[in-house]
Design an enzyme around this catalytic site. Structure first.
Site, PDB file in Angstrom:
ATOM      1  N   GLU A   1       2.146   1.785  -3.383  1.00 57.65           N
ATOM      2  CA  GLU A   1       1.108   2.320  -4.280  1.00 57.65           C
ATOM      3  C   GLU A   1       1.087   3.865  -4.193  1.00 57.65           C
ATOM      4  O   GLU A   1       1.004   4.549  -5.207  1.00 57.65           O
ATOM      5  CB  GLU A   1      -0.246   1.719  -3.896  1.00 57.65           C
ATOM      6  CG  GLU A   1      -1.448   2.322  -4.581  1.00 57.65           C
ATOM      7  CD  GLU A   1      -2.508   2.712  -3.555  1.00 57.65           C
ATOM      8  OE1 GLU A   1      -2.738   3.920  -3.373  1.00 57.65           O
ATOM      9  OE2 GLU A   1      -3.101   1.807  -2.931  1.00 57.65           O
ATOM     10  N   HIS A   2       1.211   4.408  -2.999  1.00 55.20           N
ATOM     11  CA  HIS A   2       1.273   5.873  -2.850  1.00 55.20           C
ATOM     12  C   HIS A   2       2.492   6.442  -3.577  1.00 55.20           C
ATOM     13  O   HIS A   2       2.425   7.481  -4.218  1.00 55.20           O
ATOM     14  CB  HIS A   2       1.386   6.242  -1.368  1.00 55.20           C
ATOM     15  CG  HIS A   2       0.080   6.246  -0.646  1.00 55.20           C
ATOM     16  ND1 HIS A   2      -0.351   7.321   0.097  1.00 55.20           N
ATOM     17  CD2 HIS A   2      -0.892   5.310  -0.537  1.00 55.20           C
ATOM     18  CE1 HIS A   2      -1.530   7.037   0.632  1.00 55.20           C
ATOM     19  NE2 HIS A   2      -1.874   5.819   0.268  1.00 55.20           N
TER      20      HIS A   2
ATOM     21  N   GLU B   1      -3.589   8.104   7.172  1.00 49.73           N
ATOM     22  CA  GLU B   1      -4.684   7.330   6.565  1.00 49.73           C
ATOM     23  C   GLU B   1      -5.082   6.207   7.522  1.00 49.73           C
ATOM     24  O   GLU B   1      -6.265   5.916   7.714  1.00 49.73           O
ATOM     25  CB  GLU B   1      -4.226   6.757   5.222  1.00 49.73           C
ATOM     26  CG  GLU B   1      -5.333   6.022   4.485  1.00 49.73           C
ATOM     27  CD  GLU B   1      -4.877   5.426   3.155  1.00 49.73           C
ATOM     28  OE1 GLU B   1      -3.726   5.663   2.748  1.00 49.73           O
ATOM     29  OE2 GLU B   1      -5.682   4.698   2.545  1.00 49.73           O
TER      30      GLU B   1
ATOM     31  N   HIS C   1       0.819  -1.212   0.000  1.00 49.21           N
ATOM     32  CA  HIS C   1       0.000   0.000   0.000  1.00 49.21           C
ATOM     33  C   HIS C   1       0.859   1.270   0.000  1.00 49.21           C
ATOM     34  O   HIS C   1       0.593   2.205  -0.754  1.00 49.21           O
ATOM     35  CB  HIS C   1      -0.939  -0.036   1.215  1.00 49.21           C
ATOM     36  CG  HIS C   1      -1.684   1.232   1.408  1.00 49.21           C
ATOM     37  ND1 HIS C   1      -1.385   2.116   2.416  1.00 49.21           N
ATOM     38  CD2 HIS C   1      -2.701   1.789   0.708  1.00 49.21           C
ATOM     39  CE1 HIS C   1      -2.200   3.151   2.342  1.00 49.21           C
ATOM     40  NE2 HIS C   1      -3.009   2.970   1.314  1.00 49.21           N
TER      41      HIS C   1
END
Lengths: 426, 478
Positions: free
Chosen positions: B96-97, B173, B93
């Protein structure tokens, strides 16, 4: 008599219908907040020849979805159904819309459900923050009230209130219909006629909302909730009105400031500092002027610094405006991405519905591109100075007050008023 | 192998619907850039997916849909948090950022800015089995978008300041989605308790201490391991011409080498034989229960019947659990169920939120009564019809936009290897019988194989009467 908009699209065998009424929670009588929403939700709780249970069974059996939405200025009853089941579904919705029973037992049950939902909603920090912001910005004004009401007001709603609200607002003259999907234009008009045939003509209900006035000074509302590692934060004040001569310049300027993923606010808060997952600003409108808001959610340890940064960004925006480069960029973005505002029949028909429902100026959507292209740097920056205030500002924060209260208050120079409210206050 | 890729390949004789076009496109192209037509897959009554494979292994799935001048490009990678190691959770994840950052030809920040200027919108998502990158663009931005998407597939540059800053974003997040969110926190705990061996036990966003410990070197190693054309499927849906898409794919991806994707070290979960139950305190107004029953993999024969059974139990206000717990007994304010859609067997998630002073025990007892009903006796034929109708509507609703279509194609391609599986599932749903539902109810709704998380308010909320008075108290304070 009733405006009807139809956007055919044969791509999928689905039909989408919205029946909107020009009345919402702003029409709730004082002390009966939540009445408009309760009335809308009672439509599916029994109608002539139909029990609540039979209604729900039939909706699901026909492959349909039925929902109601209530905002300060509008109520919408909307459904979507597989084309082959359109006829029986329409018959059902026509009965719900025009022959509701408002059974006492069902009303009592719904009120208990609503009460439980109000309690449940306290789990959402974002909702708590937004509510505190609007309550503080719009005190004693319909835009500051909770659309669904509060526990005491919901408890006070009686069957007669519901029946009276229904009789006054659910009329043909107060309605607008929008239909999209697998229907022809004539078919769409026939659907609208069948849905509303048994409603009385009535009258278009006037909007009772006065223009909101700015609350002078900088005000902090701190919603105290235990164990918060993160701080929901909304900073803002009054925004724009669709009829303002500087409406489009302000929309363009705000998009440059905080309306895209690479805008100034996102760049400073998220990209450079990693302080918040999201950082956006928005200028919203209703039939009257609504809000300008900046939204972020920094870690509790960064919250005061993030607040200070945002106040600084707002100051710089007012003093120096956006740059020529930012304007050029954002105009390209808004014009080129416009294709996604009209790429489906549903979006196209909703634009027409929105224009009629909110009394938008002539050509609001149709001339959007040329109005954006025409905005000059001077107009954009003048709109910022005219419409966005640094002095009259509400800061809404959800956090743990013991850990953060002092630091947040200190980060707001010239603070005129600060209140701390428990998270279960409403 | 890579040296050979630099020489043009001799023309090959082809057959099939795109023979002539492919002969033209492949003339003077290197082997890596040769494009082959792989399959034509019907996608609903009006559209079809054309699947191609590039010489380097990139799968390209194209749907021409000229309803509006817009296009969606999604690039799905066969990597998700299931591929992570202990201590390095969250890297899929976080990475992905980082894919929105600097490349060899584009400075930090330019990717999003350039695409926004072209009117495009970008996003991405990571989950247990996959990661995908999304672009919605006006049709005339196709060339630019594909160039930028191809560029970051292998030419990303990672530097410490950007990695550090993005770790902060991800930590925030996590606070938003998990640490300060009751639902998120409980769901994370449920998977952690329900899985002892399989990688599904770790949250996709990662444990906070792991996120903080990830380094630039970790990210570079992850990128080099999993990001290559042969581990990706690109979906293009919208107002495009086939020839134009394929030529752009060859131009932009045809020089990228394939890589050896490591064998996945899967640890299937052993059967659960005893109920696991955990109780936690949270600052929440009412008690809540999350339950995970073991569920079949997405590709399993039982998956579709269990989805329909879930509709009968939880779908809509006429569903059995809603009727019993929300309407009749007034025990719950919210009930929901979801059958996990994953490559490996996972969980059938159930979530119940109590009303007022009602307790977890009451909620579980009432749920058990309903579940015993579907285990003991076949549901009514009209309940099955209702579930089928609801599922069909949901499928159709998801296909309204170009991005909705791309998402379904990419998801089924990457998880099941079949881009049209959505419509095959619709046909499967139609064939499901009452007996199928009885079987899956008995096979999966098993108390001894479930995990239960009970959430108890930590006492921070005042009692009901004070709540009712709150509004007045606040008005007085202001």
């Amino acid at each position: 008599m009733t405006p009807v908009f139809v956007e055919p699209s044969p791509a999928l065998p689905v039909v989408s219908v919205v029946v909107a009424f020009r009345s919402g929670s702003a029409h709730d009588p004082h002390g009966r907040e939540g009445l408009g929403r309760i009335t809308a939700r009672m439509l599916r709780r029994g109608a002539e020849g139909w029990s609540s249970e039979a209604i729900e069974q039939t909706i699901d059996l026909l492959g349909g979805e039925l929902g109601v939405d209530v905002s300060p200025s509008a109520t919408t009853v909307h459904f979507e159904v597989i084309k082959r089941s359109l006829e029986p579904f329409m018959d059902l919705v026509a009965t719900l819309l025009t022959r509701p029973l408002f059974d006492e037992h069902e009303l009592a049950r719904l009120k208990r459900e609503v009460e439980a939902e109000i309690v449940e909603s306290r789990d959402s920090d974002a909702m708590l923050c937004s509510r505190a912001f609007r309550r503080t910005l719009f005190p004693q004004h319909p835009y500051g009230r909770r659309v669904g009401g509060t526990i005491p007001t919901v408890r006070g709603i009686a069957r007669d209130d519901v029946a009276a609200f229904y009789a006054a607002h659910y009329t043909r003259k107060n309605a607008i219909v929008a239909i999209s999907g697998d229907v022809e234009v004539e078919e769409g008009h026939a659907i609208a006629e069948r849905l509303l045939a048994k409603l009385p003509d009535g009258a278009m209900v006037p909007d009772p909302v006065p223009p909101p006035s700015a609350r002078p000074g900088r005000r902090l509302v701190f919603v105290d909730k235990p164990d918060r590692t993160q701080t929901q934060m909304i900073i803002g004040g009054l925004g724009t009105h669709a009829s303002d001569p500087d409406h489009w310049p302000l929309v363009v300027a705000n998009t440059a400031f905080g309306g895209t993923f690479t805008s100034r606010l996102m760049n400073e808060v998220r990209s450079k500092r990693g302080w918040s997952y999201g950082a956006y600003s928005r200028v919203g409108f209703d039939r009257q002027r609504d809000t300008f808001t900046m939204w972020t959610a920094p870690a509790a340890t960064d919250a005061a610094a993030c607040l200070d940064l945002q106040l600084g960004l707002l100051h710089a925006l007012r003093e120096e405006g956006i740059t020529a480069d930012e304007l050029a960029f954002v105009k390209k973005y808004l014009v080129r991405s416009h294709a996604f505002e009209v790429d489906t029949a549903r979006k196209r028909v909703h634009q027409k519905l929105e224009a009629a429902l909110f009394d938008l100026p002539e050509g609001y959507h149709e001339k959007q591109i040329e109005r954006i292209e025409a905005v000059t740097l001077e107009q954009a920056n003048a709109a910022i100075r005219t419409r966005l205030s640094e002095d009259d500002l509400v800061v809404s924060v959800v956090g743990t007050h013991e850990a953060l209260g002092e630091a947040i208050a200190k980060a707001i120079p010239r603070l005129a008023d600060a209140q701390v409210v428990p998270f279960d206050a409403e | 192998m890579q040296t050979a890729a630099l020489s043009p390949s001799p023309p090959r004789a082809r057959k099939g619907p795109y023979a002539e076009l492919l002969n033209e496109l492949n003339r003077d192209r290197t082997p890596l850039a040769q494009v082959e037509h792989d399959a034509t897959v019907p996608f609903g009554p009006a559209l079809r997916v054309e699947r191609f494979v590039l010489g380097n292994g990139l799968r390209v799935l194209v749907v021409e849909d000229h309803a509006a001048p817009v296009v969606c490009i999604q690039t799905w990678f066969g990597v998700g948090s299931r591929h992570e190691r202990e201590g390095k959770t969250g890297i899929a994840h976080l990475f992905e950022h980082l894919m929105f950052g600097e490349t060899e030809s584009s400075p930090h920040g330019a990717f999003d800015r350039t695409l926004e200027e072209a009117g495009a919108e970008t996003n991405a998502a990571t989950f247990l089995d996959w990661t995908y990158y999304h672009m919605n663009l006006p049709a005339d931005a196709l060339e630019l978008s594909m160039r930028l998407e191809a560029d970051r597939m292998t030419k990303l540059i990672l530097r410490d300041p950007q990695v550090s800053s993005e770790k902060e974003v991800v930590a925030n997040e996590r606070r938003q989605r998990v640490d300060d969110d009751v639902d998120g926190a409980v769901s994370e705990l449920l998977y952690k308790e329900a899985f002892r061996e399989h990688a599904y036990r770790c949250p996709t966003i990662g444990w906070m201490e792991d996120i903080k410990g990830l380094t630039t070197e970790d990210c570079v190693a992850f990128y080099r391991t999993y990001y290559s054309p042969n581990n990706a499927a690109m979906v293009v849906v919208g107002d495009v011409q086939m020839k134009q898409v394929l030529r752009l794919v060859q131009d932009n991806y045809g020089s990228l080498p394939s890589a050896t994707i490591p064998l996945e070290d899967v640890h299937p979960e052993s059967p659960q034989t005893e109920e696991r139950r955990l109780r936690v305190e949270k600052p929440t107004p009412t008690q809540k229960v999350a339950i995970g029953y073991k569920s079949p993999a997405l590709g399993d024969f039982d998956h579709a019947p269990l989805v329909l059974l879930n509709e009968i139990l939880f779908g809509g206000r006429s569903s059995r659990v809603h009727r019993a717990l929300v309407q009749q007994k007034e025990l719950a304010s919210e009930v929901r169920g979801w059958v996990g859609a994953f490559r490996d067997p996972a969980l059938y998630d159930v979530f119940l939120s109590a009303r007022g002073e009602h307790t977890c025990e009451e909620l579980i007892a009432a749920l058990d009564e309903v579940l015993e009903g579907v285990r003991a006796k076949a549901v009514l034929p009209e309940e099955l019809d209702k579930a089928k109708a609801r599922v069909e509507l949901a499928v159709l609703q998801g296909l309204e936009t170009v991005s909705g279509k791309a998402e379904q194609i990419g998801f089924y391609e990457i998880v099941l290897g079949d881009p049209g599986a959505l419509f095959e599932r619709l046909a499967v749903y139609r064939r499901v019988t009452l007996g199928d539902l009885l079987r899956v109810a008995r096979r999966y709704l098993v108390t001894s194989a479930r995990t239960v998380i009970e959430v108890i308010p930590d006492g921070s909320e005042d009692d009901d009467e004070d709540e009712a008075e709150g509004e007045e108290a606040e008005e007085a304070a202001s």
